[in-house]
Design an enzyme around this catalytic site. Structure first.
Site, PDB file in Angstrom:
ATOM      1  N   ALA A 112      -6.118 -29.795  24.309  1.00 54.82           N
ATOM      2  CA  ALA A 112      -5.144 -28.714  24.448  1.00 54.82           C
ATOM      3  C   ALA A 112      -4.242 -28.600  23.222  1.00 54.82           C
ATOM      4  O   ALA A 112      -3.467 -27.650  23.121  1.00 54.82           O
ATOM      5  CB  ALA A 112      -4.295 -28.923  25.704  1.00 54.82           C
ATOM      6  N   SER A 113      -4.338 -29.540  22.311  1.00 53.58           N
ATOM      7  CA  SER A 113      -3.443 -29.599  21.155  1.00 53.58           C
ATOM      8  C   SER A 113      -3.904 -28.669  20.036  1.00 53.58           C
ATOM      9  O   SER A 113      -4.987 -28.854  19.475  1.00 53.58           O
ATOM     10  CB  SER A 113      -3.361 -31.040  20.637  1.00 53.58           C
ATOM     11  OG  SER A 113      -2.825 -31.087  19.339  1.00 53.58           O
ATOM     12  N   THR A 114      -3.057 -27.707  19.707  1.00 56.09           N
ATOM     13  CA  THR A 114      -3.384 -26.760  18.642  1.00 56.09           C
ATOM     14  C   THR A 114      -3.557 -27.465  17.301  1.00 56.09           C
ATOM     15  O   THR A 114      -4.521 -27.208  16.570  1.00 56.09           O
ATOM     16  CB  THR A 114      -2.283 -25.702  18.523  1.00 56.09           C
ATOM     17  OG1 THR A 114      -1.010 -26.346  18.409  1.00 56.09           O
ATOM     18  CG2 THR A 114      -2.263 -24.784  19.725  1.00 56.09           C
TER      19      THR A 114
END
Length: 197
Positions: A12-14
């Protein structure tokens, strides 16, 4: 390879997207091997009293991050589409990453998942999207079933426990020797340190 770096990432980490797409090439230039470490930020955020991404909890921070991602992806010639909803549920992708790691294909699989999510805006909790990423990484279709095996679920829980013991608080995080580096903007510094030890 003279050194080694642990790359702790969350789907989920950009900013983990940015690191995942360049870490192997950058590490090779430094003579450093990459140890891919998928984990879940949910338990770490919960321990801090957060029930969502800090980019959603703090709107100004979120607006900055999205614009920053647009700038950085444009500069690096990476496609970027803001996924909806955000954050995506990366549980199954993280389990699959552990299976791909056992098969020596974690890098290609992780890049395929990030490209689907942040490059095309696809839902990475969707089994069809993950199957497409799996095949794109050159993995056998039968292996995808291993993601639901009890030992794979236990392995991912152990990853999150290990991340907490290492005092990780965000992603991407890099560990070189005993040093922790946090954020895509610290990747080069982390690699230089890994190459020096």
């Amino acid at each position: 390879m003279t050194g080694r770096i642990q790359f702790w990432f969350e789907f989920a980490s950009t900013y983990s997207y940015l690191s995942a797409m360049r870490i192997e090439d950058a590490a090779a230039r430094h003579g450093v091997a990459v140890d891919w470490q998928p984990f879940l930020l949910g338990p770490i955020f919960a321990a801090q009293g957060w029930d969502n991404s800090p980019f959603n909890i703090y709107p100004a921070k979120g607006r900055y991050m999205w614009r920053d991602m647009e700038r950085l992806c444009a500069a690096r010639d990476l496609p970027f589409v803001r996924p909806d909803p955000f954050p995506q549920n990366g549980l199954m992708a993280a389990r699959l990453a552990l299976v791909a790691k056992q098969q020596g294909r974690i890098g290609p699989f992780v890049r395929a998942v990030y490209a689907a999510q942040f490059g095309r805006g696809l839902p990475i909790s969707d089994a069809g999207v993950l199957a497409e990423c799996w095949c794109a990484a050159g993995l056998q279709a039968t292996l995808i079933q291993d993601a639901s095996a009890p030992e794979t679920k236990a392995a991912l829980r152990a990853q999150s426990d290990k991340a907490q013991k290492l005092d990780l608080f965000g992603a991407p995080s890099f560990i070189a020797g005993d040093e922790l580096f946090w954020g895509d903007d610290r990747l080069d510094e982390a690699l230089m340190h890994a190459a020096s030890i």
